[in-house]
Scaffold this motif. Structure first.
Motif, PDB file in Angstrom:
ATOM      1  N   ASN A 711       0.712  -1.508   0.015  1.00 22.56           N
ATOM      2  CA  ASN A 711       0.041  -0.068  -0.210  1.00 22.56           C
ATOM      3  C   ASN A 711       0.915   1.566  -0.021  1.00 22.56           C
ATOM      4  N   THR A 713      -0.324   4.390  -1.212  1.00 24.31           N
ATOM      5  CA  THR A 713      -1.382   5.237  -0.641  1.00 24.31           C
ATOM      6  C   THR A 713      -1.558   5.924   0.564  1.00 24.31           C
ATOM      7  N   LYS A 838      -2.022   6.404   8.045  1.00 23.76           N
ATOM      8  CA  LYS A 838      -3.172   6.480   7.135  1.00 23.76           C
ATOM      9  C   LYS A 838      -4.316   6.823   7.616  1.00 23.76           C
TER      10      LYS A 838
END
Length: 845
Positions: A711, A713, A838
């Motif tokens: 991940n 992002t 995140k």
């Protein structure tokens, strides 16, 4: 003759005296009856219009009174000449009502809810008298709990009503409502005198036969008839399964009750003394039982615990009636108030069963000018049979519907309802039917369905899913698409679906077309075939996430790491093997064309003259899923899971690669095992455990193996490793473990500031072991950089596992979570991230 006359005279005198006394007595009785005061009626909640049971109704200044029954009805007969009735109950403002002495009269009353202030803890010498009763209740829990029965069954009648409430002037002036002005005149009728106006949007009735067998626990509900009307809803199979008794089970003899996916501590839980305070208020006859009235309230007002009243029988210390409420101060999202009222009756075998249950969920207004939502559930029980279990196979289907479940008229319901509808409920039915027919209401309903389902219903066709209609990445550039599928109005056997999309940078069409056929609904047997062409990054080739449209679309945005043009044809069959065991078998053909520099050797001696870029794969496989007592619901042409229960779900996977079949290039075997288990921990929240592993036998290139999903992002995804990069690790054998725990308010409720914000803590640990055999490394043709240095095709986990630890705060604005993640291992990678933050989205009650 003189004697005879004397006797006759004496007889006449006695008879006259007796007649005189009799007439005086009759006149006295008549006078007393004429002066007797009789008052009867029903008491309702002014906010919801629901009956309020257990209300104290008495003559002011006296102890002469009665209590309302479970349906809010009362009848008071007295010779007292008082002219004022008092209506009083915890959680409501006391109300005084004038009456006329000496006549029979009806007084229907609305009580306005009041704020419940939790009492201060006052320490006095000696033990709280309620504690002795509570110890006896706990001691006898098992003998009164319906789970002590070998089996039980009953006929269940269920009503569900959903209303819009807090109808603001702004709402009434909105264009949608103004165009539906004809219904506004009916709103006040439905609310009733002194009640607040509501607008119903859903009403249902269901009649079913409900069967339970304990040790081990299994259940089966046979839905006989349903009647449903609602905005945006049809009386389809999915709705019919949800409105029966299966989803209206509330057992206070359990330590915790699961409502709106949260665990609420029962006032008669084994840990009662650490969660609740108790007051012994009164003792009285309740029906045929002499009962103690005990009020209870949580020690910490932000805990998921009830405030209310319960009645405990003196003979046996069984729970006879309970009225329990969760207020808005509890660490609960979207809910203004949650209330459960229940009346229980003993069975011939001893344990008690709920006879009537009423549940109210008052959904809070999202803003001062927005409307609220009321959901009301009512269940009554009749024709009880105990300790006559059915054969094991009888319980195979949790919910089964009669073939004529939706075919009934009003005469049928008049004969079979456990009690007839009130005039208010009849008005609700009529109003919802009227609203459904107004074009502007239907339009807004369709838009709302589009928002949550991703599809727009256009007759027999559903258009969507809309997340696939627009995308952008570095391979396709701007991508526009369109998709649709047939629904049950087209066929209850065949399903046609598909989408097409065009990339304006690669100038290619992508598509997916499928045909499915439902062989049987009981048991659920379904087969189909899918044909697709898509551009996928390597880390999505073997991830079964295409059905998760939103995540799949997001993972393909931006830069694609090692993309392939992926052509696939798959035929499949879904079939139950036995109770709790389902199997999916498939045959799949795939052709992968790399869109980057990629080659692999086709011989074991790595002959440089025998390499190939494309991969052709023919694979057959199966998945066997064991999930004990898991509920499945039929949603038109699809079957969906009813969620996780106390048992784990175990999935066994096997795949066979067949070289030579349809020019396939590889032989291999894949064997995998996955376990998912939910742990409910009451006041400590709940945890989710995921165990997964796989081993690939055979020599194959890495696109066929497990490319662990990273991940890069800023957003959190539970399917990806948060600090792992895209395509960082590949394995031909691996094992993983993930445990994520949601503490709900167990910790934050004790922190002064945060408990008012209703923030919640969570934690997560993720471990991945893996490796790659040398032959699967050597099969890839080396790639060199501009300096002539060999670039490793991928990395693998050889010496130590990959570990992530995370923690964070959730329930920020009710759906945002902030994740703080630490990478514990794997720092030898030059671009490894040690720490990350995140943002996640997690919506819960």
């Amino acid at each position: 003759m003189q004697v005879t006359n004397s006797v006759f005279y004496l007889f006449r005198k006695v008879l006259a005296k007796a007649l005189h006394i009799f007439l005086i007595s009759i006149l006295a009785v008549v006078a007393a009856v004429a002066q007797q005061t009789v008052v009867y009626g029903i008491v309702k909640d002014a906010d919801t219009g629901d009956p309020v049971p257990f209300v104290n109704v008495y003559i002011k200044g006296t102890t002469i009174g009665v209590t309302t029954d479970f349906d809010g009805r009362y009848r008071l007969e007295t010779d007292h000449r008082g002219d004022t009735l008092v209506f009083a109950y915890m959680g409501y403002e006391e109300r005084l009502v004038a009456i006329q002495p000496g006549i029979t009269q009806e007084k229907n009353v609305f009580l306005a809810p009041s704020v419940i202030h939790l009492k201060e803890l006052v320490v006095v010498p000696g033990e709280n008298p309620a504690f002795r009763i509570m110890r006896e209740v706990i001691k006898r829990k098992k003998q009164h709990d319906k789970r002590s029965l070998e089996a039980y069954e009953y006929e269940a009648y269920t009503k569900i009503e959903v209303d819009l409430d807090n109808l603001t002037e702004r709402f009434k002036r909105s264009k949608v409502i103004q165009k539906a002005a004809a219904v506004l005149d009916s709103i006040q009728i439905i609310a009733g005198e002194n009640g607040r106006p509501i607008m119903p949007v859903f009403f249902s009735e269901a009649l079913s036969r409900y069967y339970v067998k304990n040790n081990p626990f299994v259940r089966h509900e046979y839905v006989i008839k349903t009647k449903v009307t609602g905005l945006g809803l049809t009386d389809g199979t999915f709705t019919s399964q949800l409105i029966g008794a299966t989803y209206q089970e509330y057992n206070f003899y359990k330590n915790f009750l699961t409502i709106v996916k949260q665990e609420f501590a029962s006032p008669i839980a084994n840990s009662w003394k650490s969660i609740y305070e108790y007051d012994l208020i009164d003792s009285m006859m309740l029906g045929e039982d002499f009962c103690y009235r005990i009020d209870f309230f949580p020690k910490r007002k932000h805990d998921l615990a009830f405030t209310g009243t319960m009645w405990i029988t003196k003979d046996g210390y069984a729970l006879k009636q309970i009225d329990a409420t969760i207020g808005k101060k509890a660490n609960l999202n979207f809910i203004e108030k949650l209330r459960v009222q229940q009346e229980l009756i003993p069975t011939d075998a001893g344990p008690w069963l709920p006879r009537k249950t009423r549940v109210l969920i008052d959904v809070a207004q999202p803003g001062s000018e927005a409307v609220g939502l009321l959901a009301k559930f009512y269940t009554s029980v009749d024709k009880v049979v105990v300790n006559q279990p059915k054969p094991e196979d009888f319980y195979r289907l949790p919910v089964e519907m009669d073939e004529a479940v939706r075919m009934s008229d009003e005469d049928y319901w008049r004969q079979h309802r456990h009690e007839q509808l009130s005039q208010t409920e009849i008005n609700v039915y009529n109003m919802v039917d009227t609203l459904k027919k107004i074009p502007v209401i239907k339009t807004y309903t369709d838009i709302a369905k589009l928002a949550y389902s991703g599809y727009y219903k256009a007759g027999p066709i559903d258009i969507g899913p809309y997340p696939l209609f627009l995308a952008y990445n570095d391979v396709e550039g701007l991508r526009l698409g369109f998709g649709a599928e047939t629904n049950i109005d087209f066929s209850n056997k065949f399903i046609l679906r598909g989408y097409g999309a065009y990339g304006f940078q690669d100038n290619r069409w992508k598509y997916n077309f499928g045909l499915a056929y439902i062989i049987s609904r009981k048991p659920w047997v379904k087969t189909g075939v899918d044909v697709s062409r898509e551009v996928d990054p390597v880390y999505l080739l073997n991830e079964p996430i295409r059905g998760q449209v939103a995540f799949y679309s997001f993972a393909r945005m931006g830069a694609m790491r090692r993309p392939f043009l992926h052509d696939k044809v798959e035929a499949w069959l879904l079939n139950p093997l036995a109770k709790d065991v389902n199997m999916r078998i498939y045959a799949r053909y795939s052709h992968l064309q790399p869109l980057f520099d990629f080659e692999y050797y086709t011989t074991a001696d790595r002959d440089p003259n025998r390499t190939q870029r494309n991969l052709t794969i023919s694979e057959a496989g199966m998945e066997i899923v064991w999930s004990k007592d898991r509920k499945y619901l039929i949603n038109d042409n699809y079957r969906v899971s009813g969620g996780y229960n106390r048992y784990p779900t175990i999935t066994l996977r096997y795949a066979l690669g067949m070289k030579g079949v349809l020019d396939s290039d590889f032989n291999y075997h894949k064997v995998g095992l996955r376990l998912v288990k939910k742990f409910r921990m009451g006041q400590l929240g709940f945890g989710m455990l995921y165990l997964d592993g796989e081993y690939v036998f055979g020599t194959v290139p890495y696109p066929i193996l497990r490319n662990h999903l990273g991940n890069e992002t800023p957003f959190y995804s539970p399917r990806a490793y948060s600090l792992m990069n895209f395509f960082e690790f590949v394995s031909d054998h691996y094992a993983s473990a993930t445990y994520r725990h949601h503490f709900n308010g167990a910790i934050m409720n004790r922190v002064p500031l945060f408990k008012y914000l209703k923030l919640r803590l969570f934690g997560e640990a993720r471990v991945l072991w893996g490796g790659m055999r040398q032959e699967n490394i050597d099969i890839i043709v080396p790639v060199y950089d501009s300096s002539g240095n060999q670039v490793p095709p991928f990395k693998s986990l050889e010496e130590k596992p990959y570990i992530e630890l995370g923690y964070g705060v959730e329930n920020i604005l009710k759906f945002i979570q902030v994740n703080f993640i630490h990478r514990i291992t794997g720092f030898d990678q030059p671009d490894a991230r040690r720490f990350g933050i995140k943002i996640g989205f997690y919506l819960s009650f």
